[in-house]
Design a protein around this motif. Sequence first.
Motif, PDB file in Angstrom:
ATOM      1  N   PHE A 275       1.019  -1.329  -0.159  1.00  0.00           N
ATOM      2  CA  PHE A 275       0.031  -0.051  -0.136  1.00  0.00           C
ATOM      3  C   PHE A 275       0.936   1.201  -0.002  1.00  0.00           C
ATOM      4  O   PHE A 275       0.278   2.382   0.160  1.00  0.00           O
ATOM      5  N   ASP A 282       0.177   6.336   2.041  1.00  0.00           N
ATOM      6  CA  ASP A 282      -0.529   5.219   1.677  1.00  0.00           C
ATOM      7  C   ASP A 282      -0.930   5.360   0.147  1.00  0.00           C
ATOM      8  O   ASP A 282      -1.169   6.320  -0.269  1.00  0.00           O
ATOM      9  N   ALA A 284      -3.401   3.492  -2.291  1.00  0.00           N
ATOM     10  CA  ALA A 284      -4.592   2.801  -2.499  1.00  0.00           C
ATOM     11  C   ALA A 284      -4.613   2.222  -4.103  1.00  0.00           C
ATOM     12  O   ALA A 284      -5.071   1.266  -4.481  1.00  0.00           O
ATOM     13  N   LEU A 312      -8.329   0.965   4.123  1.00  0.00           N
ATOM     14  CA  LEU A 312      -8.083   1.119   2.592  1.00  0.00           C
ATOM     15  C   LEU A 312      -9.267   0.761   1.973  1.00  0.00           C
ATOM     16  O   LEU A 312      -9.799  -0.332   2.023  1.00  0.00           O
ATOM     17  N   TYR A 314     -10.968  -0.753  -0.581  1.00  0.00           N
ATOM     18  CA  TYR A 314     -10.840  -1.786  -1.869  1.00  0.00           C
ATOM     19  C   TYR A 314     -12.267  -2.394  -2.101  1.00  0.00           C
ATOM     20  O   TYR A 314     -12.169  -2.799  -3.303  1.00  0.00           O
TER      21      TYR A 314
END
Length: 346
Positions: A275, A282, A284, A312, A314
């Motif tokens: 990540f 970070d 993503a 995160l 996702y």
Amino acid sequence: MDPALETLTLPIAEEAVVLSSPARILFLRARAGQPLNDFGNHNLVCEQSFAPDRDALQRSGVTVEAEVEDTGFDAVLVLPGRQRQEARAQLARAVAKCRDGGTLIACAPNSEGAKTLESDLAALLGPVDKLSKNKCRAVWGLVQKANLDQDLLAEWLELDAVRPVLDGAYVSRPGVFAWDRIDPASRLLADNLPLDLKGRGADLGAGFGFLSRAVLERSANVAAMDLYEAEKRALDLASENLAAFKGKKTLNGIWSDVTKGLEGPYDFIVSNPPFHQTGKADRADVGQGFIRAAAGGLRPGGVFYMVANRHLPYEHTLKEVFASVDMLADEGGYKVLKAVKAKGGR
């Protein structure tokens, strides 16, 4: 803009370091960028074992190798990693690659150990020069054998050597992700994988091979595993850590940027996506790229198992490219997700 790359090349651009033309220049942990255009009159060789950076360098038209064997360079440039042992080993390797009387230039962001970099290089070479710009510090000095701390050089050259870890269960080396431990996210994913996996599988971002080995140890009907890993240093370790399965299973190490696509088709895929890449923020988008690659690489009805930091985002991407998405675990700040590709192929 790449601030560290821009700053690294300033001593040459501003003629604080003057090189003969053409000079033989080696760039360790090289990254592509406009500053490399200024080396057109020199013989530049780039070393890079991280596939996305390797690909970018190749697109820019420079010579790039995973590991350069040659020595005696007039100048060596290096962007050391953040891990202290790996960074010191890279500095020592840069010294060893430079000819007597050549120049070594290194650079790091101020927030990632620039001050330590300066003191480390001075410990090896003796007096060094520096300049600061772009919130980074470039440090350089002459590599003169008479002034080198030879004992320290020998010690630091061994700092990132391959070694047994985890009571000898694996081999690893500094600089690789979670190099001397089992990452808790990977452990959580392994603990939540079914024991009846079978057929042909893939591990995206395989690291030093923990997840692939867990799959092969627990699921006897898995016939083959392809290990995708951007960092060749990690992939070489994974090959050693899966040695017990060679000749019994079909194993392939694939040094590539997963987000560019998979070979496939696979019956199942497991992944603990990175990540972040260069820098600490970070990212993503990297994990989202892994998700889309997994969807493209699975056969219809194939299953993707992934773990990620809880925060995160996702799930939205998973629902876009898979028929169903379920959470298998949520603990310790991590979530394990299972996604199934539609039998119609979506």
